[in-house]
Design an enzyme around this catalytic site. Structure first.
Site, PDB file in Angstrom:
ATOM      1  N   HIS A  96       0.858  -1.326   0.030  1.00 46.00           N
ATOM      2  CA  HIS A  96       0.093  -0.055   0.095  1.00 46.00           C
ATOM      3  C   HIS A  96       0.803   1.321  -0.047  1.00 46.00           C
ATOM      4  O   HIS A  96       0.514   2.246  -0.724  1.00 46.00           O
ATOM      5  CB  HIS A  96      -0.994   0.145   1.273  1.00 46.00           C
ATOM      6  CG  HIS A  96      -1.593   1.270   1.480  1.00 46.00           C
ATOM      7  ND1 HIS A  96      -2.959   1.328   0.720  1.00 46.00           N
ATOM      8  CD2 HIS A  96      -1.368   2.415   2.085  1.00 46.00           C
ATOM      9  CE1 HIS A  96      -3.421   2.750   1.177  1.00 46.00           C
ATOM     10  NE2 HIS A  96      -2.489   3.278   1.891  1.00 46.00           N
ATOM     11  N   GLU A  97       1.841   1.396   1.002  1.00 49.07           N
ATOM     12  CA  GLU A  97       2.694   2.434   0.942  1.00 49.07           C
ATOM     13  C   GLU A  97       3.696   2.602  -0.343  1.00 49.07           C
ATOM     14  O   GLU A  97       3.799   3.528  -0.843  1.00 49.07           O
ATOM     15  CB  GLU A  97       3.603   2.330   2.277  1.00 49.07           C
ATOM     16  CG  GLU A  97       3.061   2.146   3.421  1.00 49.07           C
ATOM     17  CD  GLU A  97       2.009   3.419   3.462  1.00 49.07           C
ATOM     18  OE1 GLU A  97       2.235   4.611   3.032  1.00 49.07           O
ATOM     19  OE2 GLU A  97       1.026   3.218   4.333  1.00 49.07           O
ATOM     20  N   HIS A 100       1.420   4.483  -2.878  1.00 47.79           N
ATOM     21  CA  HIS A 100       1.771   6.101  -2.791  1.00 47.79           C
ATOM     22  C   HIS A 100       3.021   6.269  -3.591  1.00 47.79           C
ATOM     23  O   HIS A 100       2.930   7.650  -4.296  1.00 47.79           O
ATOM     24  CB  HIS A 100       1.897   6.433  -1.266  1.00 47.79           C
ATOM     25  CG  HIS A 100       0.305   6.278  -0.728  1.00 47.79           C
ATOM     26  ND1 HIS A 100      -0.789   6.900  -1.147  1.00 47.79           N
ATOM     27  CD2 HIS A 100       0.244   5.679   0.558  1.00 47.79           C
ATOM     28  CE1 HIS A 100      -1.656   6.532  -0.385  1.00 47.79           C
ATOM     29  NE2 HIS A 100      -1.109   5.857   0.643  1.00 47.79           N
ATOM     30  N   HIS A 104       3.123   8.952  -6.819  1.00 50.25           N
ATOM     31  CA  HIS A 104       4.088  10.031  -6.952  1.00 50.25           C
ATOM     32  C   HIS A 104       4.839   9.987  -8.261  1.00 50.25           C
ATOM     33  O   HIS A 104       4.992  11.014  -8.716  1.00 50.25           O
ATOM     34  CB  HIS A 104       5.137  10.332  -5.660  1.00 50.25           C
ATOM     35  CG  HIS A 104       5.772  11.399  -5.679  1.00 50.25           C
ATOM     36  ND1 HIS A 104       7.100  11.354  -6.175  1.00 50.25           N
ATOM     37  CD2 HIS A 104       5.274  12.831  -5.195  1.00 50.25           C
ATOM     38  CE1 HIS A 104       7.530  12.546  -5.979  1.00 50.25           C
ATOM     39  NE2 HIS A 104       6.864  13.164  -5.422  1.00 50.25           N
TER      40      HIS A 104
END
Length: 227
Positions: A96-97, A100, A104
């Site tokens: 999940h991280e 991100h 980006h």
């Protein structure tokens, strides 16, 4: 008892239920190992490499559920239980991280909007309580401080709702990669989805709580002006 207190009470109870559910699910899925010998850090590094984010560093941070991506220094920061653990929960959080980080990289529009809002929301969070206090003191003279405070608090509410699609999209990317890479499938994939869904509910409840607070303060202002 006023409707406002009933709404706040309901949201508070819902928040406690969601938080307890999240902790329970992550505790459960932290005990279920993956079918492959990969800890959270390994999952993160593999996902980053395969998505062209090899320049993003994976680090360990203290605490639980403190995992986050920092676009400023391009790091995926995993909590200690996630960083070094082989489990469904660790894989879901790490992926999940990394979702991100991929957002980006590709310039995901909602993440860009959220990033641009951060300085505004940070300033609003520091000053809104003082403006509300000033508004209470001089409300009979002028309601302007209250109106400014409401506008600032409205920015934080908007920020909460902008966060929702950012988190949902990161989870979608995580599940898509875990399945496509063959790291999780069948029941393990379903468990990873369940863990990320529980985490997403916390953002929903937070957004609803912020909106309820804004409406409550707005009703105070409008009610005061009518008297």
């Amino acid at each position: 008892m006023s409707l406002g207190y009933l709404v706040f009470g309901a949201i508070f109870i819902l928040s406690m239920i969601v938080q307890n559910s999240l902790k329970s699910k992550f505790a459960k899925y932290s005990r279920i190992p993956l079918g492959v010998p990969m800890a959270g850090r390994d999952i993160a590094n593999a996902m980053l490499q395969q998505n062209g984010c090899g320049d993003v560093q994976v680090t360990s941070v203290s605490g639980q559920l403190t995992d986050h991506f920092n676009p400023a220094n391009r790091t995926v920061n995993l909590s200690e239980p996630v960083y070094g653990t082989n489990s469904i929960a660790a894989a879901a959080v790490a992926a999940h991280e990394c979702g991100h980080a991929i957002q980006h990289k590709v310039g995901y529009s909602m993440l860009q909007l959220r990033t641009k809002m951060v300085p505004i929301v940070s300033f609003a969070s520091r000053t809104v309580q003082w403006l509300l206090l000033a508004g209470i003191v001089i409300f009979t003279v002028t309601p302007i401080p209250f109106y400014i405070a409401l506008a600032m608090f409205g920015a934080t509410v908007l920020f909460s709702f902008v966060t929702l699609p950012v988190e949902v999209d990161a989870s979608r990317r995580a599940i898509q990669w875990l399945e496509g890479s063959g790291i999780a499938s069948g029941e393990q994939l379903a468990n990873a989805k369940d863990a990320l869904r529980a985490a997403a509910y916390t953002y929903v409840v937070s957004a609803l709580g912020s909106l309820a607070t804004l409406l409550y303060y707005a009703s105070l202002v409008l009610g005061g002006r009518r008297r």
